[in-house]
Design an enzyme around this catalytic site. Structure first.
Site, short mmCIF file in Angstrom:
data_model
loop_
_atom_site.label_atom_id
_atom_site.label_comp_id
_atom_site.label_asym_id
_atom_site.label_seq_id
_atom_site.Cartn_x
_atom_site.Cartn_y
_atom_site.Cartn_z
CG ASP A 88 11.73 5.36 -44.01
OD1 ASP A 88 11.86 5.12 -45.22
OD2 ASP A 88 11.90 4.50 -43.12
CG ASP A 123 13.55 0.61 -48.94
OD1 ASP A 123 12.79 1.56 -48.66
OD2 ASP A 123 14.16 -0.02 -48.06
CB CYS A 275 20.82 11.57 -18.24
SG CYS A 275 19.05 11.31 -18.06
CB CYS A 278 17.54 10.43 -14.46
SG CYS A 278 16.99 9.33 -15.77
#
Ligand code: GUN
Ligand code: ZN
Length: 651
Positions: A88, A123, A275, A278
């Site tokens: 970016d 931008d 997951c 965890c």
């Protein structure tokens, strides 16, 4: 180059070629802050399997050490990430902190020089509280900068950002002008405040307005969309890429992301997550961890969950149930439900991309389902194309869930047809269904709960009323068992004449190929060949020629060459036509697929999965096949199959 491998409405699965390999979309790019690494890029690649990340060139440029390392070793070596790197430009910093002291040309050149794969224009972030005038000026500046950046991008892909805040006309106009500039990816920018404030309905308007103007052959990135809550919805509207800093930001505040929303550790009574981050920890362990360690764990949890949701969305696009997924996800929060409801405002636009049929059944999840483009498709085609057959009395059954209707009501139908000239409809939530259309998608391939809600009842009533103004029977009545038989006994004058098989062929042909198609196709001596096992229509022969085959799964026809010639003669161009360039013709005549690059023109009414006539510029039939995309896609893309050819027509 961006190539699509699958579409469902505006949603798509694609492959974007970059200097560091092919990026499969939909893709989530985790944000890596090079000064504050939460999860090392190497781990993102090796352990999570992320093939792309996004980082900030403005931060790198302003940090002397990073600047030097990036210039010396290149961005990929500096971050130790072998995949695709997007950068970016500093615009987000200007949104957060005000002006940034860097020029567009400078930051774009810097991105190019450090070897970024996808760089971004500087931008102007159009804030939702700006006036329209200020927004319009910012869009103009952004477009000028995009033009300048495109001229210096070199081998780097360039992201040209759609701005325009919450003004749909400014968004669409910005997108249209961007489409004329040589850029490669289109982020939709300025949407972070909308997402932070849960203004998801406005987000829908912004995405749709942007999509309307953009070149469909370029990938669309939803800038700053990092919550798994919105992936399905955004993908449905044609967003291909997402980026997330939220996984790390939320983790710093002890917040767990889920597709259903966010949960704070302090509010949670347990972890209930399996997951990899965890799995081996209890709630107590996580609560007692040192803050940095806990942040690291939760960030990883957030990444796993986000990744899983992206995979789920991808699977839904492949399997044809993305709408169902979106409807379920949007029930997680009233603001998302508002967004789901906002889709109704855009259903006319969405319907243009709606495929003729899907592999998956339509599942009713709630009243918002009634506004799905697939129902609008049925409504439009039924009311535009259906020709009421000449029978004396119409009997309307209710839809009690038994499908296909003709089989479900077979005993009643048989009894009435023994004596009376009746025709049959079912008052279904999809619309008025003539009994002979009962096997066609989505009528047979849809499930509704057995107690309709008020909105569904209201819709059925409206649709039936609409039909009642157009139908041509002497009498119409709702089926009511014995009472109906008695009424028929009193009223009926004519002997029965309804032949459901022939009616089916006519009705499906008109619905699928256009009003009047059945007259063109069936002109002659008609013979139907039925399956011995199922009793379903297989082939339609006219004057001994096999003109159509009926598909068992969705009840639509595939076109055979003699049928195609009849339609070609019966309907003027551009109806059902895909015009191919001269140099492709010999290949298509051999049965080879039509590639986008060779499409000269296409009927704008063609929808994905439609049968089409592949013709030369002189309107000679070259092949028959199935359209894989709409006209605008055929003309915009340089690669990909526009028409899957079933049969070439030799000269
Ligand atoms: N990150 C989040 N939103 C934006 C945006 O509008 N522009 C740029 N360049 N980056 C962003
Ligand atoms: Zn977890």
């Amino acid at each position: 180059m961006f190539e699509l491998t699958r579409r469902d409405g505006l949603a798509r699965i694609g492959k974007l070629e970059t200097p560091h390999g092919v990026l499969e979309t939909p893709a989530l790019l985790p944000v890596v802050n090079p000064r504050l690494v939460t999860v090392p890029p190497r781990e993102l690649y090796d352990r999570f399997g992320f093939r792309a990340l996004i980082t900030n060139s403005y931060i790198i440029r302003n940090d002397p050490k990073l600047n030097e390392a990036a210039r010396r070793d290149g961005l990929h070596a500096m971050l130790d990430f072998p995949g695709v790197i997007m950068t970016d430009s500093g615009t987000f910093q200007s949104h957060m902190y005000g002006e940034v002291e860097v020029k567009n040309e400078e930051i774009v050149s810097f991105q190019r020089d450090i070897g970024t794969d996808i760089g971004t224009v500087l931008d102007i972030f159009t804030e939702p509280d700006w006036s329209k005038e200020r927004t319009a000026e910012a869009v103009d500046v952004t477009l000028d900068r995009t033009q300048d950046a495109a001229s210096i991008k070199g081998g780097m892909l360039l992201a040209g950002v759609v701005q325009g805040s919450i003004f749909p006309d400014l968004r669409e106009n910005c997108a249209r002008r961007l489409a004329l500039i040589d850029v490669d990816v289109h982020p939709i920018g300025g949407v972070v405040p909308l997402m932070e404030q849960y203004r998801f309905a406005e987000l829908v308007d912004v995405i749709v307005a942007s999509k309307k103007g953009l070149d469909p052959s370029r990938p669309v990135h939803l800038f700053g969309a990092g919550h798994p809550m919105v992936f399905a919805l955004a993908a449905l509207l044609g967003c291909d890429m997402f980026d997330s800093a939220s996984y790390a930001k939320f983790a710093r505040d002890d917040r767990f992301m889920f597709p259903e929303g966010t949960a704070s550790l302090s509010d949670m009574k347990g972890i209930h997550c399996h997951c990899p981050a965890c799995a081996s920890h209890t709630y107590e362990e996580i609560s007692k961890m040192a803050p940095a360690e806990r942040t690291a764990l939760i960030a990883r949890h957030n990444l796993w969950v986000s990744l899983e949701e992206i995979e789920r969305v991808k699977r839904a696009i492949l399997e044809g149930d993305l709408w169902e997924l979106v409807e379920r996800r949007c029930r997680a929060h009233p603001a998302l439900l508002s967004a789901l409801r906002r889709l109704a405002d855009h259903k006319g636009y969405l319907e243009r991309f709606e495929p003729l049929s899907r592999d998956n059944s339509l599942l009713y999840t709630g009243i918002e389902t009634l506004d799905r483009p697939v129902l609008l498709r049925y409504e439009k085609r039924f009311f535009d194309r259906y020709q009421y057959p000449d029978h004396e009395i119409m009997v309307v059954f209710e839809d009690d869930g038994g499908k296909p209707f003709a089989r479900h009501y077979a005993p009643q139908i048989r009894e009435m047809l023994e004596k009376y000239d009746t025709h049959f409809f079912v008052a279904s939530p999809i619309g008025p269904v003539p009994i002979e259309l009962d096997e066609m998608y989505p009528i047979a391939q849809s499930l509704f709960p057995d107690r309709p809600d008020l909105e569904t009842k209201e819709r059925i009533k409206e649709q039936m009323e609409h039909m009642s103004h157009e139908q041509t029977y002497s009498v119409g009545m709702a089926y009511d068992g014995e009472a109906t038989m008695q009424a028929l006994e009193m009223m009926s004058q004519r002997p029965p004449s309804f032949d459901i098989d022939l009616a089916r062929v006519k009705a499906v042909a008109d619905y699928q190929f256009g009003r009047g198609a059945s007259a063109v196709l069936l002109d002659g001596k008609v013979k139907l060949v039925k399956s011995e096992n199922t009793g379903k229509i297989r082939n339609v022969l006219v004057d001994g020629e096999h003109i159509l085959s009926m598909r068992a799964n969705d009840g639509f026809f595939t076109l055979r060459p003699p049928g195609a010639f009849r339609l070609l003669k019966g309907f003027p161009a551009p109806h059902m036509r895909v015009v191919v360039k001269d140099d492709a013709i010999p290949f298509n005549r051999e049965g080879k697929n039509v590639f986008c690059a060779f499409v000269e023109e296409c009927d704008p009414d063609v929808v994905p999965m439609d049968e089409v006539l592949v013709v030369s510029s002189k309107d000679e039939l070259v092949a028959i096949g199935r359209a894989m995309m709409v006209r605008d896609d055929m003309l915009a893309f340089r690669t990909g199959i526009a028409v899957k050819v079933r049969e070439g027509i030799k000269k």
